[in-house]
Design a protein around this motif. Structure first.
Motif, PDB file in Angstrom:
ATOM      1  N   GLN A   1     -14.345  16.249  11.830  1.00  0.00           N
ATOM      2  CA  GLN A   1     -15.766  16.575  11.760  1.00  0.00           C
ATOM      3  C   GLN A   1     -16.552  15.511  10.985  1.00  0.00           C
ATOM      4  O   GLN A   1     -15.978  14.716  10.245  1.00  0.00           O
ATOM      5  CB  GLN A   1     -15.962  17.938  11.105  1.00  0.00           C
ATOM      6  CG  GLN A   1     -15.152  19.051  11.732  1.00  0.00           C
ATOM      7  CD  GLN A   1     -15.429  19.209  13.225  1.00  0.00           C
ATOM      8  OE1 GLN A   1     -16.594  19.286  13.635  1.00  0.00           O
ATOM      9  NE2 GLN A   1     -14.386  19.257  14.026  1.00  0.00           N
ATOM     10  N   VAL A   2     -17.874  15.544  11.151  1.00  0.00           N
ATOM     11  CA  VAL A   2     -18.772  14.617  10.456  1.00  0.00           C
ATOM     12  C   VAL A   2     -19.885  15.415   9.776  1.00  0.00           C
ATOM     13  O   VAL A   2     -20.514  16.267  10.409  1.00  0.00           O
ATOM     14  CB  VAL A   2     -19.390  13.592  11.432  1.00  0.00           C
ATOM     15  CG1 VAL A   2     -20.294  12.620  10.678  1.00  0.00           C
ATOM     16  CG2 VAL A   2     -18.307  12.824  12.192  1.00  0.00           C
TER      17      VAL A   2
ATOM     18  N   GLY B   1      -6.667  14.215  15.172  1.00  0.00           N
ATOM     19  CA  GLY B   1      -5.712  14.818  16.095  1.00  0.00           C
ATOM     20  C   GLY B   1      -4.312  14.282  15.905  1.00  0.00           C
ATOM     21  O   GLY B   1      -3.319  15.001  16.091  1.00  0.00           O
ATOM     22  N   ASN B   2      -4.227  13.008  15.515  1.00  0.00           N
ATOM     23  CA  ASN B   2      -2.927  12.373  15.304  1.00  0.00           C
ATOM     24  C   ASN B   2      -2.189  12.950  14.102  1.00  0.00           C
ATOM     25  O   ASN B   2      -0.948  13.026  14.097  1.00  0.00           O
ATOM     26  CB  ASN B   2      -3.147  10.867  15.137  1.00  0.00           C
ATOM     27  CG  ASN B   2      -1.862  10.078  14.998  1.00  0.00           C
ATOM     28  OD1 ASN B   2      -1.384   9.880  13.897  1.00  0.00           O
ATOM     29  ND2 ASN B   2      -1.330   9.628  16.123  1.00  0.00           N
ATOM     30  N   LEU B   3      -2.929  13.371  13.070  1.00  0.00           N
ATOM     31  CA  LEU B   3      -2.309  13.789  11.814  1.00  0.00           C
ATOM     32  C   LEU B   3      -2.355  15.287  11.559  1.00  0.00           C
ATOM     33  O   LEU B   3      -1.791  15.764  10.574  1.00  0.00           O
ATOM     34  CB  LEU B   3      -2.995  13.071  10.640  1.00  0.00           C
ATOM     35  CG  LEU B   3      -2.894  11.541  10.630  1.00  0.00           C
ATOM     36  CD1 LEU B   3      -3.612  10.975   9.410  1.00  0.00           C
ATOM     37  CD2 LEU B   3      -1.451  11.080  10.660  1.00  0.00           C
ATOM     38  N   VAL B   4      -3.010  16.056  12.424  1.00  0.00           N
ATOM     39  CA  VAL B   4      -3.230  17.465  12.137  1.00  0.00           C
ATOM     40  C   VAL B   4      -1.922  18.247  12.017  1.00  0.00           C
ATOM     41  O   VAL B   4      -1.802  19.149  11.173  1.00  0.00           O
ATOM     42  CB  VAL B   4      -4.163  18.103  13.195  1.00  0.00           C
ATOM     43  CG1 VAL B   4      -3.498  18.152  14.573  1.00  0.00           C
ATOM     44  CG2 VAL B   4      -4.628  19.482  12.745  1.00  0.00           C
TER      45      VAL B   4
ATOM     46  N   ASN C   1     -11.829  13.555   8.140  1.00  0.00           N
ATOM     47  CA  ASN C   1     -13.231  13.828   8.436  1.00  0.00           C
ATOM     48  C   ASN C   1     -14.081  12.625   8.058  1.00  0.00           C
ATOM     49  O   ASN C   1     -13.560  11.611   7.579  1.00  0.00           O
ATOM     50  CB  ASN C   1     -13.691  15.071   7.656  1.00  0.00           C
ATOM     51  CG  ASN C   1     -12.999  16.345   8.123  1.00  0.00           C
ATOM     52  OD1 ASN C   1     -13.274  16.851   9.207  1.00  0.00           O
ATOM     53  ND2 ASN C   1     -12.086  16.864   7.310  1.00  0.00           N
ATOM     54  N   ALA C   2     -15.378  12.731   8.268  1.00  0.00           N
ATOM     55  CA  ALA C   2     -16.261  11.609   7.975  1.00  0.00           C
ATOM     56  C   ALA C   2     -17.595  12.104   7.441  1.00  0.00           C
ATOM     57  O   ALA C   2     -17.954  13.274   7.594  1.00  0.00           O
ATOM     58  CB  ALA C   2     -16.478  10.753   9.220  1.00  0.00           C
ATOM     59  N   VAL C   3     -18.335  11.186   6.829  1.00  0.00           N
ATOM     60  CA  VAL C   3     -19.693  11.437   6.361  1.00  0.00           C
ATOM     61  C   VAL C   3     -20.582  10.377   6.988  1.00  0.00           C
ATOM     62  O   VAL C   3     -20.230   9.192   7.018  1.00  0.00           O
ATOM     63  CB  VAL C   3     -19.789  11.388   4.826  1.00  0.00           C
ATOM     64  CG1 VAL C   3     -21.214  11.621   4.362  1.00  0.00           C
ATOM     65  CG2 VAL C   3     -18.835  12.401   4.199  1.00  0.00           C
TER      66      VAL C   3
ATOM     67  N   ARG D   1     -12.171  10.991  14.672  1.00  0.00           N
ATOM     68  CA  ARG D   1     -11.820  12.087  15.569  1.00  0.00           C
ATOM     69  C   ARG D   1     -10.419  11.920  16.142  1.00  0.00           C
ATOM     70  O   ARG D   1      -9.660  12.900  16.248  1.00  0.00           O
ATOM     71  CB  ARG D   1     -12.861  12.176  16.683  1.00  0.00           C
ATOM     72  CG  ARG D   1     -14.226  12.638  16.180  1.00  0.00           C
ATOM     73  CD  ARG D   1     -15.310  12.483  17.225  1.00  0.00           C
ATOM     74  NE  ARG D   1     -16.579  13.078  16.762  1.00  0.00           N
ATOM     75  CZ  ARG D   1     -17.738  12.924  17.365  1.00  0.00           C
ATOM     76  NH1 ARG D   1     -17.817  12.210  18.490  1.00  0.00           N
ATOM     77  NH2 ARG D   1     -18.828  13.484  16.883  1.00  0.00           N
ATOM     78  N   SER D   2     -10.071  10.699  16.492  1.00  0.00           N
ATOM     79  CA  SER D   2      -8.748  10.444  17.064  1.00  0.00           C
ATOM     80  C   SER D   2      -7.653  10.590  16.016  1.00  0.00           C
ATOM     81  O   SER D   2      -6.598  11.193  16.271  1.00  0.00           O
ATOM     82  CB  SER D   2      -8.707   9.044  17.679  1.00  0.00           C
ATOM     83  OG  SER D   2      -9.663   8.921  18.702  1.00  0.00           O
TER      84      SER D   2
END
Length: 286
Positions: free
Chosen positions: A274-275, A206-209, A216-218, A202-203
């Motif tokens: 997102q996850v 925001g840093n790379l957007v 994202n993650a699974v 999540r962090s």
């Protein structure tokens, strides 16, 4: 550069990471559908791709057109089979053996992948380890450090190495776990690392957007891979592994891999931070 306080592999479960070739029944890793070119001409690095979820992701990415660099710890037989399966899909594979707790190895994986194929589009941080303990007092300092080193430090190292090569449209996908959301009384250190991975995801998103890089993650539930049978779960739990989820069974790697494909390709262009939750029906928050 030298690694800071690298912790050697612990021997509490000497069967880890485990050979997929030894599992009965064999996990289902082949994609279920024809490819549609969603990763055509892309280059991906997948850690922990010798077996389990990582193998299924590598084959699916290859079917969708990606060249795949496969990172793994020590299971050469499994890794070579994954590479053959990638090549059977008409793609190319690179193999990298070694411990991702070494920052130098992470840098070499990225450097040699980019040198071979000229780009890097997708990074999948899937490598992980777990060691069950009934009591928190049974977790040694070495095990605690080792679990964090493999599960979260390595993700930082891989992203740091990959970052200069990731352009607009690139994707990073991290593997967290249902244990981050539900907890796991017998996997205290492992669950803690998965919480860290979700926060990292999540962090970092925001840093790379602003640079057009999605993160994202699974969060898989109980999936039939070598991790648990080889010592990642107590033997008495394996007989009923996965039966507690609403679907009443463990998932297969090829049921999880499409979540990674979705997050890697343009289908998920409006998603970051997102996850996704392929977990057999367990309802979790977030």
């Amino acid at each position: 550069m030298a690694d800071a306080k690298f912790v050697e592999k612990v021997d509490e479960e000497p069967g880890l990471p485990g050979k997929e070739a030894n599992l009965d029944p064999t996990p289902e890793y082949m994609p279920r559908y024809p490819g549609s070119g969603r990763l055509k001409d892309k280059v991906a690095i997948i850690t922990g791709a010798d077996s389990g979820i990582g193998r299924a992701v590598a084959i699916l990415f290859a079917r969708e057109g990606a060249k795949v660099a496969i990172s793994y710890l020590s299971e050469d037989e499994d890794a070579k089979k994954t590479a053959r399966l990638v090549e059977d899909e008409g793609s190319e594979a690179l193999l990298f053996a070694g411990d991702l707790g070494h920052k130098d190895l992470c840098e070499r994986i990225v450097a040699e992948t980019v040198a071979k194929w000229g780009r890097l589009d997708v990074l999948v941080n899937d490598a992980g380890e777990q060691h069950p303990d009934k009591n928190i007092t049974d977790i040694t300092p070495e095990q605690l450090q080792r679990t964090f080193q493999t599960n979260i430090f390595a993700q930082f190292y891989m992203v740091q190495a990959a970052r200069p090569h990731l352009k607009k449209g690139a994707a990073i996908i991290n593997t967290t776990s249902v244990t981050m959301y539900k907890g796991s009384p017998g996997l205290l250190d492992y669950s803690a690392t998965k919480g860290a991975i979700t926060a990292f995801t999540r962090s970092l998103s925001g840093n790379l957007v602003e640079d057009g890089i999605r993160v994202n993650a699974v969060a898989p539930g109980p999936i039939w891979t070598p991790l648990n049978p080889a010592g990642g779960s107590p033997p008495e739990k394996m007989e009923h592994f996965g039966e507690s989820v609403p679907m009443g069974r463990p998932g297969q790697p090829n049921e999880v891999a499409p979540a990674y494909l979705f997050l890697a390709c343009a289908d998920s262009s409006y998603m970051t931070g997102q996850v996704l939750h392929p977990n057999g029906g367990s309802v979790v928050n977030g």
